[in-house]
Design an enzyme around this catalytic site. Structure first.
Site, PDB file in Angstrom:
ATOM      1  N   ASP A  66     -33.017  41.357 -56.774  1.00  0.00           N
ATOM      2  CA  ASP A  66     -32.508  42.278 -57.895  1.00  0.00           C
ATOM      3  C   ASP A  66     -32.837  41.604 -59.195  1.00  0.00           C
ATOM      4  OD1 ASP A  66     -31.083  44.011 -56.262  1.00  0.00           O
ATOM      5  OD2 ASP A  66     -29.049  43.155 -56.407  1.00  0.00           O
TER       6      ASP A  66
ATOM      7  N   ARG B 277     -27.264  47.183 -57.108  1.00  0.00           N
ATOM      8  CA  ARG B 277     -25.709  47.445 -57.251  1.00  0.00           C
ATOM      9  C   ARG B 277     -25.338  47.420 -58.704  1.00  0.00           C
ATOM     10  NH1 ARG B 277     -22.695  45.647 -52.391  1.00  0.00           N
ATOM     11  NH2 ARG B 277     -23.947  47.007 -51.409  1.00  0.00           N
TER      12      ARG B 277
ATOM     13  N   ARG C 256     -23.022  37.024 -45.005  1.00  0.00           N
ATOM     14  CA  ARG C 256     -21.880  37.127 -46.187  1.00  0.00           C
ATOM     15  C   ARG C 256     -20.758  36.383 -45.402  1.00  0.00           C
ATOM     16  NH1 ARG C 256     -24.703  41.792 -48.150  1.00  0.00           N
ATOM     17  NH2 ARG C 256     -25.801  41.061 -49.962  1.00  0.00           N
TER      18      ARG C 256
ATOM     19  N   ASP D 297     -31.266  39.388 -61.038  1.00  0.00           N
ATOM     20  CA  ASP D 297     -30.051  39.351 -61.632  1.00  0.00           C
ATOM     21  C   ASP D 297     -29.374  38.281 -61.890  1.00  0.00           C
ATOM     22  OD1 ASP D 297     -29.284  39.466 -59.105  1.00  0.00           O
ATOM     23  OD2 ASP D 297     -27.600  40.610 -59.382  1.00  0.00           O
TER      24      ASP D 297
ATOM     25  N   GLY E 187     -27.951  38.620 -49.484  1.00  0.00           N
ATOM     26  CA  GLY E 187     -29.022  39.665 -49.304  1.00  0.00           C
ATOM     27  C   GLY E 187     -30.318  38.861 -48.990  1.00  0.00           C
TER      28      GLY E 187
ATOM     29  N   ASP F 116     -26.192  34.355 -57.360  1.00  0.00           N
ATOM     30  CA  ASP F 116     -25.141  33.830 -57.932  1.00  0.00           C
ATOM     31  C   ASP F 116     -24.022  33.408 -57.120  1.00  0.00           C
ATOM     32  OD1 ASP F 116     -26.225  33.865 -60.550  1.00  0.00           O
ATOM     33  OD2 ASP F 116     -25.378  35.723 -61.137  1.00  0.00           O
TER      34      ASP F 116
ATOM     35  N   THR G 196     -33.223  36.324 -54.765  1.00  0.00           N
ATOM     36  CA  THR G 196     -32.751  37.880 -54.676  1.00  0.00           C
ATOM     37  C   THR G 196     -33.681  39.133 -55.104  1.00  0.00           C
ATOM     38  OG1 THR G 196     -31.133  39.519 -55.658  1.00  0.00           O
ATOM     39  CG2 THR G 196     -31.550  37.628 -56.842  1.00  0.00           C
TER      40      THR G 196
HETATM   41  P1  ADP Z   1     -25.619  36.601 -53.609  1.00  0.00           P
HETATM   42  O1  ADP Z   1     -25.776  35.015 -53.202  1.00  0.00           O
HETATM   43  O2  ADP Z   1     -26.854  37.178 -53.228  1.00  0.00           O
HETATM   44  O3  ADP Z   1     -25.157  36.833 -54.792  1.00  0.00           O
HETATM   45  P2  ADP Z   1     -23.037  37.012 -52.331  1.00  0.00           P
HETATM   46  O4  ADP Z   1     -22.359  37.224 -53.663  1.00  0.00           O
HETATM   47  O5  ADP Z   1     -22.722  37.984 -51.352  1.00  0.00           O
HETATM   48  O6  ADP Z   1     -24.321  36.959 -52.471  1.00  0.00           O
HETATM   49  O7  ADP Z   1     -22.731  35.451 -51.872  1.00  0.00           O
HETATM   50  C1  ADP Z   1     -23.083  34.976 -50.948  1.00  0.00           C
HETATM   51  C2  ADP Z   1     -22.144  34.274 -50.255  1.00  0.00           C
HETATM   52  O8  ADP Z   1     -21.928  33.126 -51.050  1.00  0.00           O
HETATM   53  C3  ADP Z   1     -20.866  34.931 -49.871  1.00  0.00           C
HETATM   54  O9  ADP Z   1     -20.732  35.540 -48.830  1.00  0.00           O
HETATM   55  C4  ADP Z   1     -19.822  33.490 -49.786  1.00  0.00           C
HETATM   56  O10 ADP Z   1     -19.846  33.012 -48.585  1.00  0.00           O
HETATM   57  C5  ADP Z   1     -20.377  32.531 -50.861  1.00  0.00           C
HETATM   58  N1  ADP Z   1     -19.779  32.666 -52.216  1.00  0.00           N
HETATM   59  C6  ADP Z   1     -19.779  33.666 -52.836  1.00  0.00           C
HETATM   60  N2  ADP Z   1     -18.940  33.458 -54.105  1.00  0.00           N
HETATM   61  C7  ADP Z   1     -18.322  32.202 -53.693  1.00  0.00           C
HETATM   62  C8  ADP Z   1     -17.322  31.479 -54.400  1.00  0.00           C
HETATM   63  N3  ADP Z   1     -16.787  31.970 -55.557  1.00  0.00           N
HETATM   64  N4  ADP Z   1     -17.133  30.497 -53.969  1.00  0.00           N
HETATM   65  C9  ADP Z   1     -17.377  30.044 -52.648  1.00  0.00           C
HETATM   66  N5  ADP Z   1     -18.396  30.698 -52.062  1.00  0.00           N
HETATM   67  C10 ADP Z   1     -18.968  31.684 -52.601  1.00  0.00           C
HETATM   68  O1  F6P Z   2     -29.673  41.773 -52.322  1.00  0.00           O
HETATM   69  C1  F6P Z   2     -29.310  42.596 -53.149  1.00  0.00           C
HETATM   70  C2  F6P Z   2     -29.228  44.008 -52.652  1.00  0.00           C
HETATM   71  O2  F6P Z   2     -30.202  44.627 -52.014  1.00  0.00           O
HETATM   72  C3  F6P Z   2     -28.596  44.835 -53.742  1.00  0.00           C
HETATM   73  O3  F6P Z   2     -29.404  45.480 -54.627  1.00  0.00           O
HETATM   74  C4  F6P Z   2     -27.662  45.804 -52.883  1.00  0.00           C
HETATM   75  O4  F6P Z   2     -26.892  46.333 -53.624  1.00  0.00           O
HETATM   76  C5  F6P Z   2     -26.998  45.106 -51.976  1.00  0.00           C
HETATM   77  O5  F6P Z   2     -28.042  43.834 -51.543  1.00  0.00           O
HETATM   78  C6  F6P Z   2     -26.911  45.808 -50.665  1.00  0.00           C
HETATM   79  O6  F6P Z   2     -26.553  44.608 -49.645  1.00  0.00           O
HETATM   80  P1  F6P Z   2     -26.145  45.164 -48.193  1.00  0.00           P
HETATM   81  O7  F6P Z   2     -26.612  46.447 -47.789  1.00  0.00           O
HETATM   82  O8  F6P Z   2     -27.212  44.063 -47.303  1.00  0.00           O
HETATM   83  O9  F6P Z   2     -24.901  44.683 -48.287  1.00  0.00           O
END
Ligand code: ADP
Ligand code: F6P
Length: 324
Positions: A131, A175, A76, A133, A15, A107, A129
């Site tokens: 959040d 979320r 993503r 978090d 995000g 994360d 982020t």
């Molecule tokens: P955030 O970085 O905000 O936590 P996401 O959880 O959507 O957002 O992760 C962003 C991107 O990082 C994912 O779309 C994916 O491509 C990559 N990613 C997430 N988890 C993993 C993982 N366990 N191993 C490799 N790439 C990952």
């Molecule tokens: O970036 C964090 C966040 O805004 C969360 O608070 C929310 O749950 C999520 O991303 C929503 O992501 P999207 O609508 O882009 O899938």
């Protein structure tokens, strides 16, 4: 002796968050100041797999520090979560001479950076982020702008809620994490704050609270509900039926993710961006930049990802006392 980094790649992932542009600018300018080449990877890991890679110059990041969103774009990527995708990503980095990578995200994005680092690409994470978090850090880029955007919007809802003597349920983002809800709940003087980490589904307690407040002459009743609990519309209907108090739901949504970053977000993003490049220049890899205990620090990425974080019990208690 670690091999000297020549080219630093930078990407934003997951995000978006206000302040990401300030971090990109800091990465590019600090890298150039250290004599490195810089490449911008568009649209996160998916852009890496699609080889959407552009040369970054000093002038290319001028006039972006004040802008919301991310000029690199974000995405993503399911493909990148596979071993094959990660190997392909590391090969593409090598093909483009990227031997150091700065990943700005949450994360999930750090997990991706960890995988690339295991495949030989020096990688550093920067927490971005709205959040808040990410366990290893007290601050994440975007949080300050998001809470201020939400706070202003909630004040506005409160005005009309008071005029009409209504109950308002206002849903904020988060979320899995209730930091935005908790901060806005306290800052907006909400009567009730529902956090994914704490809510026990006791709707009757909310109903009793509204009825009690009415008896004592309160003209509005603001409930801040976190996205992780959700269902604000149906909750509003049930509360109205049970209390007889007109109730409306407002879902703030993605408004919280956009807008010009606050001074605080620009500052933290700038320092963290420079810090990440300094780590790469010092031959470090698999680190996450953080702000902890009043200082900018860095953690091993594996340790950072294993850390746990929770809402402060004291802050939660205060929010309950002040909302009464
Ligand atoms: P955030 O970085 O905000 O936590 P996401 O959880 O959507 O957002 O992760 C962003 C991107 O990082 C994912 O779309 C994916 O491509 C990559 N990613 C997430 N988890 C993993 C993982 N366990 N191993 C490799 N790439 C990952
Ligand atoms: O970036 C964090 C966040 O805004 C969360 O608070 C929310 O749950 C999520 O991303 C929503 O992501 P999207 O609508 O882009 O899938």
């Amino acid at each position: 002796m670690a091999k000297e980094i020549k080219t630093i790649g930078v990407l934003t992932s997951g995000g978006d968050a206000p302040g990401m542009n300030a971090a990109i600018r800091a990465v590019v300018r600090t890298a150039l100041a250290n004599g490195k080449k810089v490449k911008g990877i568009l649209k996160g890991y998916q852009g890496l797999l699609n080889e959407e890679i552009v040369e970054m110059e000093k002038s290319g990041v001028s006039n972006i520090i004040q802008k919301g969103g991310t000029v690199l774009g974000t995405a993503r990527s399911i493909e990148f979560t596979t071993e094959e995708g990660q190997k392909k990503g590391a090969d593409i980095c090598r093909k483009h001479g990227i031997d150091g990578l700065v990943v700005i995200g949450g994360d999930g994005s750090f997990r991706g950076a960890q995988k690339l680092a295991n495949l030989g690409i020096n990688a550093i994470g920067i927490p971005g982020t709205i959040d808040l978090d990410i366990a290893c850090t007290d601050y994440t880029i975007g949080f300050d702008t998001a809470i201020n955007t939400a706070m202003e919007a909630i004040d506005k809802v409160r005005d009309t809620s008071t005029s009409h003597e209504r109950c308002s349920i206002i849903e904020v983002m988060g979320r899995h994490a209730g930091y935005i809800a908790l901060w806005c709940g306290i800052a907006n003087g909400a009567e009730d704050i529902l956090l994914p980490e704490r809510y026990d589904n006791d709707e009757q307690a909310l109903i009793n609270n509204i009825i009690d407040n009415r008896k004592h002459g309160k003209k509005h009743h603001i409930i801040i509900n976190a996205e992780g609990i959700g269902h604000s519309e149906s909750m509003a209907r049930r509360i109205e039926a049970a209390t007889g108090v007109e109730t409306r739901a407002t879902i703030l949504g993605h408004i919280q993710r956009g807008g010009s970053p606050t001074c605080k977000d620009r500052m933290y993003a700038s320092i963290m961006g420079s810090y990440a490049v300094d780590l790469l220049c010092a031959g470090k890899s698999k680190r996450v930049v953080a702000y902890a205990g009043g200082k900018y620090v860095d953690f091993d990425i594996n340790e950072a990802l294993a850390m746990k974080k929770d809402i402060s019990e004291y802050q939660f208690k205060v929010s309950q006392i002040l909302g009464k």
